[in-house]
Scaffold this motif. Structure first.
Motif, PDB file in Angstrom:
ATOM      1  N   ALA A  54       0.832  -1.206   0.000  1.00  0.00           N
ATOM      2  CA  ALA A  54       0.000   0.000   0.000  1.00  0.00           C
ATOM      3  C   ALA A  54       0.872   1.263   0.000  1.00  0.00           C
ATOM      4  N   VAL A  55       1.991   1.225   0.731  1.00  0.00           N
ATOM      5  CA  VAL A  55       2.919   2.364   0.739  1.00  0.00           C
ATOM      6  C   VAL A  55       3.466   2.588  -0.669  1.00  0.00           C
ATOM      7  N   PHE A  56       3.919   1.511  -1.303  1.00  0.00           N
ATOM      8  CA  PHE A  56       4.466   1.642  -2.657  1.00  0.00           C
ATOM      9  C   PHE A  56       3.404   2.109  -3.653  1.00  0.00           C
ATOM     10  N   ASP A  57       2.193   1.608  -3.527  1.00  0.00           N
ATOM     11  CA  ASP A  57       1.112   2.058  -4.415  1.00  0.00           C
ATOM     12  C   ASP A  57       0.877   3.557  -4.254  1.00  0.00           C
ATOM     13  N   GLN A  58       0.915   4.025  -3.014  1.00  0.00           N
ATOM     14  CA  GLN A  58       0.690   5.449  -2.760  1.00  0.00           C
ATOM     15  C   GLN A  58       1.849   6.285  -3.304  1.00  0.00           C
ATOM     16  N   ILE A  59       3.054   5.756  -3.234  1.00  0.00           N
ATOM     17  CA  ILE A  59       4.212   6.451  -3.812  1.00  0.00           C
ATOM     18  C   ILE A  59       4.013   6.620  -5.313  1.00  0.00           C
ATOM     19  N   ILE A  60       3.529   5.581  -5.974  1.00  0.00           N
ATOM     20  CA  ILE A  60       3.277   5.654  -7.422  1.00  0.00           C
ATOM     21  C   ILE A  60       2.202   6.709  -7.715  1.00  0.00           C
ATOM     22  N   GLU A  61       1.159   6.738  -6.893  1.00  0.00           N
ATOM     23  CA  GLU A  61       0.099   7.753  -7.072  1.00  0.00           C
ATOM     24  C   GLU A  61       0.676   9.162  -6.926  1.00  0.00           C
ATOM     25  N   LEU A  62       1.519   9.363  -5.932  1.00  0.00           N
ATOM     26  CA  LEU A  62       2.152  10.669  -5.733  1.00  0.00           C
ATOM     27  C   LEU A  62       3.041  11.032  -6.920  1.00  0.00           C
ATOM     28  N   SER A  64      -6.792  25.790 -12.740  1.00  0.00           N
ATOM     29  CA  SER A  64      -6.515  24.361 -12.522  1.00  0.00           C
ATOM     30  C   SER A  64      -5.491  24.123 -11.416  1.00  0.00           C
ATOM     31  N   ILE A  65      -4.722  25.132 -11.066  1.00  0.00           N
ATOM     32  CA  ILE A  65      -3.657  24.966 -10.077  1.00  0.00           C
ATOM     33  C   ILE A  65      -4.195  24.567  -8.699  1.00  0.00           C
ATOM     34  N   PRO A  66      -5.212  25.242  -8.158  1.00  0.00           N
ATOM     35  CA  PRO A  66      -5.711  24.815  -6.843  1.00  0.00           C
ATOM     36  C   PRO A  66      -6.202  23.366  -6.814  1.00  0.00           C
ATOM     37  N   LYS A  67      -6.820  22.910  -7.900  1.00  0.00           N
ATOM     38  CA  LYS A  67      -7.286  21.525  -7.961  1.00  0.00           C
ATOM     39  C   LYS A  67      -6.106  20.566  -7.910  1.00  0.00           C
ATOM     40  N   MET A  68      -5.044  20.868  -8.662  1.00  0.00           N
ATOM     41  CA  MET A  68      -3.859  20.016  -8.657  1.00  0.00           C
ATOM     42  C   MET A  68      -3.210  20.003  -7.272  1.00  0.00           C
ATOM     43  N   CYS A  69      -3.133  21.165  -6.643  1.00  0.00           N
ATOM     44  CA  CYS A  69      -2.549  21.254  -5.298  1.00  0.00           C
ATOM     45  C   CYS A  69      -3.391  20.488  -4.286  1.00  0.00           C
ATOM     46  N   SER A  70      -4.686  20.581  -4.411  1.00  0.00           N
ATOM     47  CA  SER A  70      -5.585  19.859  -3.515  1.00  0.00           C
ATOM     48  C   SER A  70      -5.402  18.356  -3.667  1.00  0.00           C
ATOM     49  N   GLN A  71      -5.319  17.896  -4.898  1.00  0.00           N
ATOM     50  CA  GLN A  71      -5.107  16.473  -5.150  1.00  0.00           C
ATOM     51  C   GLN A  71      -3.793  16.018  -4.517  1.00  0.00           C
ATOM     52  N   LEU A  72      -2.763  16.825  -4.655  1.00  0.00           N
ATOM     53  CA  LEU A  72      -1.469  16.484  -4.074  1.00  0.00           C
ATOM     54  C   LEU A  72      -1.540  16.438  -2.546  1.00  0.00           C
ATOM     55  N   ARG A  73      -2.259  17.377  -1.944  1.00  0.00           N
ATOM     56  CA  ARG A  73      -2.427  17.373  -0.474  1.00  0.00           C
ATOM     57  C   ARG A  73      -3.162  16.123  -0.011  1.00  0.00           C
ATOM     58  N   ILE A  74      -4.201  15.725  -0.738  1.00  0.00           N
ATOM     59  CA  ILE A  74      -4.965  14.528  -0.371  1.00  0.00           C
ATOM     60  C   ILE A  74      -4.080  13.288  -0.474  1.00  0.00           C
ATOM     61  N   LEU A  75      -3.349  13.165  -1.568  1.00  0.00           N
ATOM     62  CA  LEU A  75      -2.466  12.018  -1.740  1.00  0.00           C
ATOM     63  C   LEU A  75      -1.378  11.993  -0.660  1.00  0.00           C
ATOM     64  N   THR A  76      -0.862  13.156  -0.319  1.00  0.00           N
ATOM     65  CA  THR A  76       0.152  13.247   0.737  1.00  0.00           C
ATOM     66  C   THR A  76      -0.422  12.800   2.071  1.00  0.00           C
ATOM     67  N   HIS A  77      -1.635  13.226   2.362  1.00  0.00           N
ATOM     68  CA  HIS A  77      -2.300  12.830   3.611  1.00  0.00           C
ATOM     69  C   HIS A  77      -2.474  11.309   3.672  1.00  0.00           C
ATOM     70  N   PHE A  78      -2.950  10.706   2.581  1.00  0.00           N
ATOM     71  CA  PHE A  78      -3.116   9.256   2.536  1.00  0.00           C
ATOM     72  C   PHE A  78      -1.764   8.548   2.694  1.00  0.00           C
ATOM     73  N   TYR A  79      -0.752   9.074   2.017  1.00  0.00           N
ATOM     74  CA  TYR A  79       0.584   8.481   2.103  1.00  0.00           C
ATOM     75  C   TYR A  79       1.081   8.483   3.543  1.00  0.00           C
ATOM     76  N   GLN A  80       0.961   9.622   4.199  1.00  0.00           N
ATOM     77  CA  GLN A  80       1.433   9.713   5.582  1.00  0.00           C
ATOM     78  C   GLN A  80       0.688   8.745   6.489  1.00  0.00           C
ATOM     79  N   GLY A  81      -0.610   8.595   6.267  1.00  0.00           N
ATOM     80  CA  GLY A  81      -1.390   7.659   7.070  1.00  0.00           C
ATOM     81  C   GLY A  81      -0.959   6.225   6.863  1.00  0.00           C
ATOM     82  N   ILE A  82      -0.696   5.863   5.628  1.00  0.00           N
ATOM     83  CA  ILE A  82      -0.286   4.496   5.313  1.00  0.00           C
ATOM     84  C   ILE A  82       1.098   4.204   5.888  1.00  0.00           C
ATOM     85  N   VAL A  83       2.021   5.143   5.745  1.00  0.00           N
ATOM     86  CA  VAL A  83       3.366   4.954   6.308  1.00  0.00           C
ATOM     87  C   VAL A  83       3.280   4.851   7.827  1.00  0.00           C
ATOM     88  N   GLN A  84       2.455   5.681   8.413  1.00  0.00           N
ATOM     89  CA  GLN A  84       2.274   5.653   9.868  1.00  0.00           C
ATOM     90  C   GLN A  84       1.770   4.283  10.323  1.00  0.00           C
TER      91      GLN A  84
END
Length: 146
Positions: free
Chosen positions: A16-24, A78-98
């Motif tokens: 799951a960590v590696f999958d999230q890295i690929i998504e990021l 389009s920039i805020p949407k891209m930034c929001s997507q990145l924040r969401i993916l980062t949040h999920f990544y941190q949760g999975i690593v945790q």
């Protein structure tokens, strides 16, 4: 059997960590490509203006300028949407690593607990997760009565 279950849980969490890295990485690549495309379009527009001026013509028409400004506006929107997507993916990544680190920390295997400590070398996750605050030396050891 307990070790087999722990190993399977660790393997699933690591996957799951590696999958999230690929998504990021995919999200980052998309942002990078969009920025490069935007830069290229702006440079082409400026080059078009300069070329016309060299040829003795007016730079660009009002309609072309308006179309360019509309395109730039759409990119900016389009920039805020891209930034929001990145924040969401980062949040999920941190949760999975945790979660992965918690699994390592709660293991009875000292080498896995040490791996948890090494992976969180700057204590980023330890500061966010109380279960990671238990010292490496006390986790999993039996108290000795001498």
């Amino acid at each position: 059997m307990k070790h087999c279950h722990l190993f399977q849980a660790l393997l699933n969490q690591l996957r799951a960590v590696f999958d999230q890295i690929i998504e990021l990485q995919n999200a980052q690549d998309a942002i990078y490509r969009a920025a490069l495309e935007e830069l290229q379009r702006r440079l082409q527009f400026e080059e078009k203006k300069k070329q016309r001026e060299i040829e003795g013509q007016w730079g660009v028409t009002a309609a072309e300028e308006e179309e360019e400004n509309k395109r730039i506006g759409e990119f900016k929107e389009s920039i805020p949407k891209m930034c929001s997507q990145l924040r969401i993916l980062t949040h999920f990544y941190q949760g999975i690593v945790q979660q992965f680190l918690v699994l390592l920390t709660t293991s009875s295997d000292e080498s896995l607990r040490f791996l948890s400590f090494r992976l969180d070398f700057n204590e980023h996750y330890k500061a966010r997760e109380p279960r990671l605050r238990v010292s490496l030396g006390t986790r999993g050891r039996r108290s000795s009565h001498t």
